[in-house]
Design a protein around this motif. Structure first.
Motif, PDB file in Angstrom:
ATOM      1  N   ARG A  33       0.804  -0.870  -0.258  1.00 59.70           N
ATOM      2  CA  ARG A  33      -0.110  -0.578   0.070  1.00 59.70           C
ATOM      3  C   ARG A  33       0.532   1.377  -0.147  1.00 59.70           C
ATOM      4  O   ARG A  33       0.491   2.427  -0.254  1.00 59.70           O
ATOM      5  CB  ARG A  33      -0.911   0.435   1.415  1.00 59.70           C
ATOM      6  CG  ARG A  33      -2.247  -0.952   1.109  1.00 59.70           C
ATOM      7  CD  ARG A  33      -3.018  -0.337   2.169  1.00 59.70           C
ATOM      8  NE  ARG A  33      -3.325  -0.743   3.762  1.00 59.70           N
ATOM      9  CZ  ARG A  33      -3.275  -1.951   4.114  1.00 59.70           C
ATOM     10  NH1 ARG A  33      -3.420  -3.063   3.629  1.00 59.70           N
ATOM     11  NH2 ARG A  33      -2.456  -2.266   4.891  1.00 59.70           N
ATOM     12  N   GLU A  34       1.863   1.338   0.872  1.00 63.82           N
ATOM     13  CA  GLU A  34       3.144   2.466   0.532  1.00 63.82           C
ATOM     14  C   GLU A  34       3.348   1.961  -0.635  1.00 63.82           C
ATOM     15  O   GLU A  34       3.342   3.412  -0.822  1.00 63.82           O
ATOM     16  CB  GLU A  34       4.225   2.422   1.433  1.00 63.82           C
ATOM     17  CG  GLU A  34       4.931   3.346   1.975  1.00 63.82           C
ATOM     18  CD  GLU A  34       4.403   4.252   2.569  1.00 63.82           C
ATOM     19  OE1 GLU A  34       5.047   5.782   2.535  1.00 63.82           O
ATOM     20  OE2 GLU A  34       3.463   4.138   3.334  1.00 63.82           O
ATOM     21  N   LEU A  35       3.785   1.629  -1.410  1.00 64.00           N
ATOM     22  CA  LEU A  35       4.953   1.883  -2.430  1.00 64.00           C
ATOM     23  C   LEU A  35       3.266   2.053  -3.578  1.00 64.00           C
ATOM     24  O   LEU A  35       4.004   3.199  -4.489  1.00 64.00           O
ATOM     25  CB  LEU A  35       4.756  -0.414  -2.596  1.00 64.00           C
ATOM     26  CG  LEU A  35       5.687  -0.107  -2.615  1.00 64.00           C
ATOM     27  CD1 LEU A  35       6.781  -1.080  -2.879  1.00 64.00           C
ATOM     28  CD2 LEU A  35       7.404   0.545  -2.385  1.00 64.00           C
ATOM     29  N   ILE A  36       2.210   1.277  -3.183  1.00 69.38           N
ATOM     30  CA  ILE A  36       1.207   2.500  -3.939  1.00 69.38           C
ATOM     31  C   ILE A  36       0.875   4.181  -4.172  1.00 69.38           C
ATOM     32  O   ILE A  36       0.610   4.691  -4.770  1.00 69.38           O
ATOM     33  CB  ILE A  36       0.114   1.524  -4.184  1.00 69.38           C
ATOM     34  CG1 ILE A  36       0.054   0.395  -4.702  1.00 69.38           C
ATOM     35  CG2 ILE A  36      -1.181   2.371  -5.159  1.00 69.38           C
ATOM     36  CD1 ILE A  36      -0.876  -1.013  -4.325  1.00 69.38           C
ATOM     37  N   ARG A  37       0.663   4.243  -2.850  1.00 69.75           N
ATOM     38  CA  ARG A  37       0.734   5.252  -2.108  1.00 69.75           C
ATOM     39  C   ARG A  37       1.411   6.750  -3.401  1.00 69.75           C
ATOM     40  O   ARG A  37       1.799   7.831  -3.361  1.00 69.75           O
ATOM     41  CB  ARG A  37       0.311   5.394  -0.563  1.00 69.75           C
ATOM     42  CG  ARG A  37      -0.870   5.243  -0.296  1.00 69.75           C
ATOM     43  CD  ARG A  37      -1.062   5.474   1.363  1.00 69.75           C
ATOM     44  NE  ARG A  37      -1.850   5.027   2.177  1.00 69.75           N
ATOM     45  CZ  ARG A  37      -1.544   3.445   2.362  1.00 69.75           C
ATOM     46  NH1 ARG A  37      -0.362   2.796   2.451  1.00 69.75           N
ATOM     47  NH2 ARG A  37      -2.804   3.483   3.147  1.00 69.75           N
ATOM     48  N   LYS A  38       2.949   5.633  -2.982  1.00 76.72           N
ATOM     49  CA  LYS A  38       4.150   6.471  -3.280  1.00 76.72           C
ATOM     50  C   LYS A  38       3.956   6.589  -4.685  1.00 76.72           C
ATOM     51  O   LYS A  38       4.713   7.885  -5.271  1.00 76.72           O
ATOM     52  CB  LYS A  38       5.397   5.583  -2.494  1.00 76.72           C
ATOM     53  CG  LYS A  38       5.777   6.412  -1.514  1.00 76.72           C
ATOM     54  CD  LYS A  38       6.517   5.848  -0.990  1.00 76.72           C
ATOM     55  CE  LYS A  38       7.496   6.440   0.759  1.00 76.72           C
ATOM     56  NZ  LYS A  38       8.987   5.324   1.014  1.00 76.72           N
ATOM     57  N   ASP A  41       1.321   9.388  -5.353  1.00 75.88           N
ATOM     58  CA  ASP A  41       1.808  10.564  -5.215  1.00 75.88           C
ATOM     59  C   ASP A  41       3.254  10.994  -6.655  1.00 75.88           C
ATOM     60  O   ASP A  41       2.765  12.175  -6.693  1.00 75.88           O
ATOM     61  CB  ASP A  41       2.571  10.702  -4.198  1.00 75.88           C
ATOM     62  CG  ASP A  41       1.201  10.986  -2.718  1.00 75.88           C
ATOM     63  OD1 ASP A  41       0.486  10.808  -3.102  1.00 75.88           O
ATOM     64  OD2 ASP A  41       1.315  10.187  -1.682  1.00 75.88           O
ATOM     65  N   ARG A  42       4.080  10.355  -6.576  1.00 75.57           N
ATOM     66  CA  ARG A  42       5.229  11.034  -7.778  1.00 75.57           C
ATOM     67  C   ARG A  42       4.750  11.243  -8.697  1.00 75.57           C
ATOM     68  O   ARG A  42       4.463  11.950  -9.863  1.00 75.57           O
ATOM     69  CB  ARG A  42       6.208  10.017  -7.603  1.00 75.57           C
ATOM     70  CG  ARG A  42       7.238  10.285  -9.090  1.00 75.57           C
ATOM     71  CD  ARG A  42       7.993   8.272  -9.297  1.00 75.57           C
ATOM     72  NE  ARG A  42       7.092   7.202 -10.386  1.00 75.57           N
ATOM     73  CZ  ARG A  42       6.381   7.634 -11.870  1.00 75.57           C
ATOM     74  NH1 ARG A  42       6.711   8.382 -12.043  1.00 75.57           N
ATOM     75  NH2 ARG A  42       5.653   7.036 -11.809  1.00 75.57           N
ATOM     76  N   GLN A  43       3.164  10.447  -9.146  1.00 77.39           N
ATOM     77  CA  GLN A  43       2.836  10.350 -10.795  1.00 77.39           C
ATOM     78  C   GLN A  43       1.945  12.028 -10.758  1.00 77.39           C
ATOM     79  O   GLN A  43       2.166  12.505 -11.561  1.00 77.39           O
ATOM     80  CB  GLN A  43       1.994   9.244 -11.279  1.00 77.39           C
ATOM     81  CG  GLN A  43       2.666   8.139 -12.171  1.00 77.39           C
ATOM     82  CD  GLN A  43       1.399   7.112 -12.127  1.00 77.39           C
ATOM     83  OE1 GLN A  43       0.215   7.513 -12.376  1.00 77.39           O
ATOM     84  NE2 GLN A  43       1.338   6.278 -11.940  1.00 77.39           N
ATOM     85  N   ALA A  44       1.272  12.247  -9.801  1.00 76.19           N
ATOM     86  CA  ALA A  44       0.351  13.780  -9.562  1.00 76.19           C
ATOM     87  C   ALA A  44       1.805  14.343 -10.130  1.00 76.19           C
ATOM     88  O   ALA A  44       1.279  15.927 -10.119  1.00 76.19           O
ATOM     89  CB  ALA A  44       0.651  13.298  -7.871  1.00 76.19           C
ATOM     90  N   LEU A  45       2.544  14.467  -8.387  1.00 80.03           N
ATOM     91  CA  LEU A  45       3.797  15.781  -9.127  1.00 80.03           C
ATOM     92  C   LEU A  45       4.416  15.880 -10.128  1.00 80.03           C
ATOM     93  O   LEU A  45       4.942  17.126 -11.013  1.00 80.03           O
ATOM     94  CB  LEU A  45       4.733  15.027  -8.755  1.00 80.03           C
ATOM     95  CG  LEU A  45       6.128  16.351  -8.143  1.00 80.03           C
ATOM     96  CD1 LEU A  45       5.912  17.588  -7.628  1.00 80.03           C
ATOM     97  CD2 LEU A  45       7.319  15.669  -7.257  1.00 80.03           C
TER      98      LEU A  45
END
Length: 77
Positions: A33-38, A41-45
């Motif tokens: 889940r943490e990998l997916i969230r990161k 967030d990376r894609q949003a940035l």
């Protein structure tokens, strides 16, 4: 919460198990889940950076610009 099952080769499963044990995750699900969230967030940035790169140039951030910023916050100090 939905469930998703994944299959991993033994080398990746061992890697995940090592990450869970060594980095304080309670379960492999927490780690994934943490990998997916990161990644989200990376894609949003990345999207924001691309949007900024495609936008019209803004004000030049020179000495005058920073002095004006300092003047705006001086009363707050």
């Amino acid at each position: 919460m939905s469930t998703m099952n994944i299959s991993l080769p033994e080398t990746l499963k061992s890697f995940v198990d090592d990450q869970v044990a060594g980095r304080g995750y309670g379960t492999s699900s927490e780690y994934v889940r943490e990998l997916i969230r990161k990644d989200r967030d990376r894609q949003a940035l990345r999207g924001l950076l691309l949007e900024g790169a495609a936008s019209a140039p803004g004000n030049i951030a020179d000495r005058t610009y920073f002095n004006a910023l300092r003047d705006r916050i001086s009363p707050l100090r």
